[in-house]
Write an enzyme that holds these catalytic residues in place. Structure first.
Site, PDB file in Angstrom:
ATOM      1  N   GLN A 100       0.851  -1.200   0.000  1.00 62.10           N
ATOM      2  CA  GLN A 100       0.000   0.000   0.000  1.00 62.10           C
ATOM      3  C   GLN A 100       0.878   1.238   0.000  1.00 62.10           C
ATOM      4  O   GLN A 100       0.377   2.352  -0.126  1.00 62.10           O
ATOM      5  CB  GLN A 100      -0.875   0.014   1.262  1.00 62.10           C
ATOM      6  CG  GLN A 100      -1.812  -1.153   1.381  1.00 62.10           C
ATOM      7  CD  GLN A 100      -2.424  -1.206   2.776  1.00 62.10           C
ATOM      8  OE1 GLN A 100      -3.420  -0.541   3.075  1.00 62.10           O
ATOM      9  NE2 GLN A 100      -1.844  -1.992   3.660  1.00 62.10           N
ATOM     10  N   HIS A 118      -1.538   1.562  -4.193  1.00 64.17           N
ATOM     11  CA  HIS A 118      -1.911   2.967  -4.010  1.00 64.17           C
ATOM     12  C   HIS A 118      -1.044   3.911  -4.823  1.00 64.17           C
ATOM     13  O   HIS A 118      -0.968   5.101  -4.511  1.00 64.17           O
ATOM     14  CB  HIS A 118      -1.874   3.331  -2.525  1.00 64.17           C
ATOM     15  CG  HIS A 118      -2.943   2.642  -1.710  1.00 64.17           C
ATOM     16  ND1 HIS A 118      -2.918   2.560  -0.335  1.00 64.17           N
ATOM     17  CD2 HIS A 118      -4.084   2.002  -2.105  1.00 64.17           C
ATOM     18  CE1 HIS A 118      -3.993   1.901   0.096  1.00 64.17           C
ATOM     19  NE2 HIS A 118      -4.707   1.536  -0.958  1.00 64.17           N
ATOM     20  N   GLY A 185       2.944  -4.417   9.018  1.00 59.75           N
ATOM     21  CA  GLY A 185       2.989  -2.959   9.206  1.00 59.75           C
ATOM     22  C   GLY A 185       1.823  -2.201   8.636  1.00 59.75           C
ATOM     23  O   GLY A 185       1.995  -1.097   8.133  1.00 59.75           O
ATOM     24  N   SER A 187      -2.313  -0.944   9.483  1.00 55.81           N
ATOM     25  CA  SER A 187      -3.386  -0.886  10.478  1.00 55.81           C
ATOM     26  C   SER A 187      -4.599  -1.656   9.988  1.00 55.81           C
ATOM     27  O   SER A 187      -5.524  -1.904  10.743  1.00 55.81           O
ATOM     28  CB  SER A 187      -3.763   0.566  10.773  1.00 55.81           C
ATOM     29  OG  SER A 187      -4.086   1.235   9.569  1.00 55.81           O
ATOM     30  N   ASN A 211       3.521  -6.881  13.407  1.00 55.38           N
ATOM     31  CA  ASN A 211       3.193  -5.526  13.808  1.00 55.38           C
ATOM     32  C   ASN A 211       3.548  -5.411  15.296  1.00 55.38           C
ATOM     33  O   ASN A 211       3.314  -6.362  16.048  1.00 55.38           O
ATOM     34  CB  ASN A 211       1.668  -5.284  13.599  1.00 55.38           C
ATOM     35  CG  ASN A 211       1.294  -3.825  13.534  1.00 55.38           C
ATOM     36  OD1 ASN A 211       1.636  -3.048  14.410  1.00 55.38           O
ATOM     37  ND2 ASN A 211       0.589  -3.458  12.480  1.00 55.38           N
TER      38      ASN A 211
HETATM   39  C1  BJW Z   1       4.714  -1.040  12.392  1.00 55.66           C
HETATM   40  C2  BJW Z   1       5.930  -0.466  12.753  1.00 55.66           C
HETATM   41  C3  BJW Z   1       7.082  -1.263  12.570  1.00 55.66           C
HETATM   42  C4  BJW Z   1       4.373   0.985  13.143  1.00 55.66           C
HETATM   43  N1  BJW Z   1       6.983  -2.490  12.064  1.00 55.66           N
HETATM   44  N2  BJW Z   1       4.644  -2.254  11.892  1.00 55.66           N
HETATM   45  C5  BJW Z   1     -15.735  -0.292   2.895  1.00 55.66           C
HETATM   46  C6  BJW Z   1     -16.134   0.131   4.143  1.00 55.66           C
HETATM   47  C7  BJW Z   1     -15.889   1.428   4.556  1.00 55.66           C
HETATM   48  C8  BJW Z   1     -15.225   2.340   3.750  1.00 55.66           C
HETATM   49  C9  BJW Z   1     -14.828   1.924   2.524  1.00 55.66           C
HETATM   50  C10 BJW Z   1     -15.083   0.635   2.089  1.00 55.66           C
HETATM   51  N3  BJW Z   1     -14.590   0.500   0.845  1.00 55.66           N
HETATM   52  C11 BJW Z   1     -14.007   1.660   0.483  1.00 55.66           C
HETATM   53  C12 BJW Z   1     -14.149   2.538   1.483  1.00 55.66           C
HETATM   54  C13 BJW Z   1     -13.659   3.937   1.498  1.00 55.66           C
HETATM   55  C14 BJW Z   1     -12.175   4.036   1.745  1.00 55.66           C
HETATM   56  C15 BJW Z   1     -11.791   3.411   3.072  1.00 55.66           C
HETATM   57  O1  BJW Z   1     -11.271   2.327   3.175  1.00 55.66           O
HETATM   58  N4  BJW Z   1     -11.983   4.132   4.157  1.00 55.66           N
HETATM   59  C16 BJW Z   1     -11.580   3.658   5.488  1.00 55.66           C
HETATM   60  C17 BJW Z   1     -11.018   4.802   6.279  1.00 55.66           C
HETATM   61  C18 BJW Z   1     -12.701   2.929   6.129  1.00 55.66           C
HETATM   62  N5  BJW Z   1     -11.418   3.413   0.672  1.00 55.66           N
HETATM   63  C19 BJW Z   1     -11.232   4.034  -0.496  1.00 55.66           C
HETATM   64  O2  BJW Z   1     -11.733   5.133  -0.712  1.00 55.66           O
HETATM   65  C20 BJW Z   1     -10.405   3.329  -1.557  1.00 55.66           C
HETATM   66  N6  BJW Z   1     -11.095   3.363  -2.795  1.00 55.66           N
HETATM   67  C21 BJW Z   1     -12.137   2.565  -3.039  1.00 55.66           C
HETATM   68  O3  BJW Z   1     -12.466   1.682  -2.286  1.00 55.66           O
HETATM   69  O4  BJW Z   1     -12.789   2.860  -4.217  1.00 55.66           O
HETATM   70  C22 BJW Z   1     -14.111   2.337  -4.398  1.00 55.66           C
HETATM   71  C23 BJW Z   1     -15.041   3.035  -3.444  1.00 55.66           C
HETATM   72  C24 BJW Z   1     -14.949   4.410  -3.252  1.00 55.66           C
HETATM   73  C25 BJW Z   1     -15.806   5.052  -2.354  1.00 55.66           C
HETATM   74  C26 BJW Z   1     -16.727   4.334  -1.617  1.00 55.66           C
HETATM   75  C27 BJW Z   1     -16.799   2.936  -1.809  1.00 55.66           C
HETATM   76  C28 BJW Z   1     -15.955   2.296  -2.726  1.00 55.66           C
HETATM   77  C29 BJW Z   1      -9.100   4.058  -1.780  1.00 55.66           C
HETATM   78  C30 BJW Z   1      -8.188   4.008  -0.604  1.00 55.66           C
HETATM   79  C31 BJW Z   1      -6.930   4.817  -0.891  1.00 55.66           C
HETATM   80  C32 BJW Z   1      -6.049   4.979   0.333  1.00 55.66           C
HETATM   81  N7  BJW Z   1      -5.065   5.954   0.063  1.00 55.66           N
HETATM   82  C33 BJW Z   1      -4.050   6.260   1.064  1.00 55.66           C
HETATM   83  C34 BJW Z   1      -3.230   7.476   0.577  1.00 55.66           C
HETATM   84  C35 BJW Z   1      -2.240   7.043  -0.512  1.00 55.66           C
HETATM   85  C36 BJW Z   1      -1.319   8.141  -0.902  1.00 55.66           C
HETATM   86  C37 BJW Z   1      -0.475   8.641   0.243  1.00 55.66           C
HETATM   87  O5  BJW Z   1       0.352   7.914   0.843  1.00 55.66           O
HETATM   88  O6  BJW Z   1      -0.643   9.834   0.558  1.00 55.66           O
HETATM   89  O7  BJW Z   1      -3.199   5.140   1.280  1.00 55.66           O
HETATM   90  S1  BJW Z   1      -4.757   6.535   2.699  1.00 55.66           S
HETATM   91  C38 BJW Z   1      -3.451   5.767   3.600  1.00 55.66           C
HETATM   92  O8  BJW Z   1      -3.913   4.579   4.284  1.00 55.66           O
HETATM   93  C39 BJW Z   1      -2.440   5.292   2.541  1.00 55.66           C
HETATM   94  C40 BJW Z   1      -2.026   3.964   3.090  1.00 55.66           C
HETATM   95  O9  BJW Z   1      -1.491   3.162   2.051  1.00 55.66           O
HETATM   96  C41 BJW Z   1      -3.303   3.429   3.684  1.00 55.66           C
HETATM   97  C42 BJW Z   1      -3.105   2.356   4.688  1.00 55.66           C
HETATM   98  O10 BJW Z   1      -2.419   2.825   5.801  1.00 55.66           O
HETATM   99  P1  BJW Z   1      -1.368   1.849   6.500  1.00 55.66           P
HETATM  100  O11 BJW Z   1      -0.287   1.521   5.568  1.00 55.66           O
HETATM  101  O12 BJW Z   1      -2.077   0.739   7.141  1.00 55.66           O
HETATM  102  O13 BJW Z   1      -0.690   2.836   7.576  1.00 55.66           O
HETATM  103  P2  BJW Z   1      -1.186   3.237   9.045  1.00 55.66           P
HETATM  104  O14 BJW Z   1      -0.466   4.485   9.385  1.00 55.66           O
HETATM  105  O15 BJW Z   1      -2.658   3.270   9.145  1.00 55.66           O
HETATM  106  O16 BJW Z   1      -0.709   2.039   9.999  1.00 55.66           O
HETATM  107  C43 BJW Z   1       0.643   1.784  10.259  1.00 55.66           C
HETATM  108  C44 BJW Z   1       0.762   0.445  10.981  1.00 55.66           C
HETATM  109  O17 BJW Z   1       2.143   0.151  11.121  1.00 55.66           O
HETATM  110  C45 BJW Z   1       0.148   0.415  12.380  1.00 55.66           C
HETATM  111  O18 BJW Z   1      -0.610  -0.782  12.532  1.00 55.66           O
HETATM  112  C46 BJW Z   1       1.374   0.383  13.294  1.00 55.66           C
HETATM  113  O19 BJW Z   1       1.140  -0.325  14.515  1.00 55.66           O
HETATM  114  C47 BJW Z   1       2.361  -0.344  12.426  1.00 55.66           C
HETATM  115  N8  BJW Z   1       3.804  -0.118  12.718  1.00 55.66           N
HETATM  116  N9  BJW Z   1       5.745   0.760  13.306  1.00 55.66           N
HETATM  117  C48 BJW Z   1       5.778  -2.970  11.767  1.00 55.66           C
HETATM  118  N10 BJW Z   1       8.369  -0.809  12.937  1.00 55.66           N
END
Ligand code: BJW
Ligand code: ZN
Length: 244
Positions: A100, A118, A185, A187, A211
């Site tokens: 991601q 992404h 890594g 969430s 994680n």
């Molecule tokens: C460690 C560590 C160490 C720390 N070792 N680990 C169904 C239900 C509800 C909502 C939706 C759904 N389907 C779609 C949605 C809407 C939405 C969504 O999911 N919203 C949620 C908030 C619920 N999704 C979308 O809009 C997606 N599109 C889509 O589904 O299109 C169709 C559609 C649209 C609209 C409605 C319905 C359908 C697109 C999602 C795009 C996400 N984009 C981002 C930004 C990318 C560009 C950028 O970087 O700026 O992607 S958001 C952000 O979150 C980024 C990341 O890739 C993504 C995930 O985050 P990640 O990687 O998990 O990071 P963190 O910070 O959250 O967590 C870090 C983790 O690391 C933690 O667990 C720590 O504990 C751990 N950690 N140190 C190992 N040393």
């Protein structure tokens, strides 16, 4: 410390799929997505910065946030977690690395054929005609498209936008076929990437979550946790492989 039963499963697996999130790059000094809104950016919400509506409202703000992150990433180096995944790819017959992250650190560590869900912060595309633009003035002012004068934006997937279809299809196939699925890594809250471990578990894979925290992670019969930083756990996993 990886339990012996999980180490054995990893060694015997013919098909491993790995999903990574921001945590795998945390030890490279890149703030996780939810920590990125700190310092200068602490007064903003994700919706102010990573949605098409935010860009339409205030393109300069969004451009400057990505520009700052791009510079942090350019100065960062892959960490032992990234290198361990590149080493794992060389040792497993069928290996899929799904990320991601937009930081490109897996490729810089030597991983190939990475499935980027992404997009990539290194690329810029036109918000009007969608073409990737390679030459533009990298300043705090939002540049425009040479063809249609539309504003340029990072080639990443924002909330409300569709993921690249080919990447998502490959990721789903890898999740369905995996013997072992590693969720590293992340969430695990952002869909549709968060559905991949569930798909893998339903298809019979053992899911291993790497994680330091269990917060927000789904539990289940086929789901195991190795609590610790990716930069320590992944190298230990690779050492367990024959010749690792
Ligand atoms: C460690 C560590 C160490 C720390 N070792 N680990 C169904 C239900 C509800 C909502 C939706 C759904 N389907 C779609 C949605 C809407 C939405 C969504 O999911 N919203 C949620 C908030 C619920 N999704 C979308 O809009 C997606 N599109 C889509 O589904 O299109 C169709 C559609 C649209 C609209 C409605 C319905 C359908 C697109 C999602 C795009 C996400 N984009 C981002 C930004 C990318 C560009 C950028 O970087 O700026 O992607 S958001 C952000 O979150 C980024 C990341 O890739 C993504 C995930 O985050 P990640 O990687 O998990 O990071 P963190 O910070 O959250 O967590 C870090 C983790 O690391 C933690 O667990 C720590 O504990 C751990 N950690 N140190 C190992 N040393
Ligand atoms: Zn254009």
């Amino acid at each position: 410390m990886i339990p012996a039963a999980l180490a054995a499963l990893l060694q015997q697996a013919k098909r491993i799929a790995v999903l990574t999130g921001a945590g795998v790059s945390a030890e490279s000094g890149i703030p996780t997505f939810r920590d990125a809104l700190s310092g200068l950016w602490s007064s903003f919400r994700v919706e102010d910065l990573a949605t098409p509506e935010a860009f339409a409202r205030n393109p300069g703000l969004v451009w400057r946030w990505y520009r700052a992150r791009r510079h942090t990433i350019a100065e960062a180096r892959p960490n032992p977690g990234h290198y361990a995944l590149a080493a794992m790819q060389a040792r497993v017959p069928h290996f899929a690395l799904i990320t991601q992250n937009v930081d490109g650190l897996h490729e810089r560590a030597g991983s190939t054929d990475v499935i980027e869900l992404h997009g990539s912060i290194a690329r810029v595309k036109c918000s009007g005609c969608d073409q990737v633009v390679r030459e533009y003035a990298d300043t705090d002012d939002v540049p425009s498209c040479p063809d249609c004068a539309g504003l340029l934006r990072p080639d990443v997937v924002w909330f409300g936008e569709l993921l690249p279809a080919a990447a998502m299809e490959r990721a789903q196939r890898a999740a369905c076929e995996a013997d072992v699925f590693l969720s590293v890594g992340t969430s695990n809250i952002v869909e549709p990437a968060a559905s991949l471990p569930r798909t893998a578990a339903r298809s019979g894979a053992t899911v291993i979550v790497v994680n330091p925290s269990r917060e927000g992670q789904r539990e289940g019969r086929n789901v195991h946790f190795v609590l610790g930083p990716a930069g320590e756990v992944l190298p230990e996993m690779v050492r367990g492989f024959v010749g690792g």
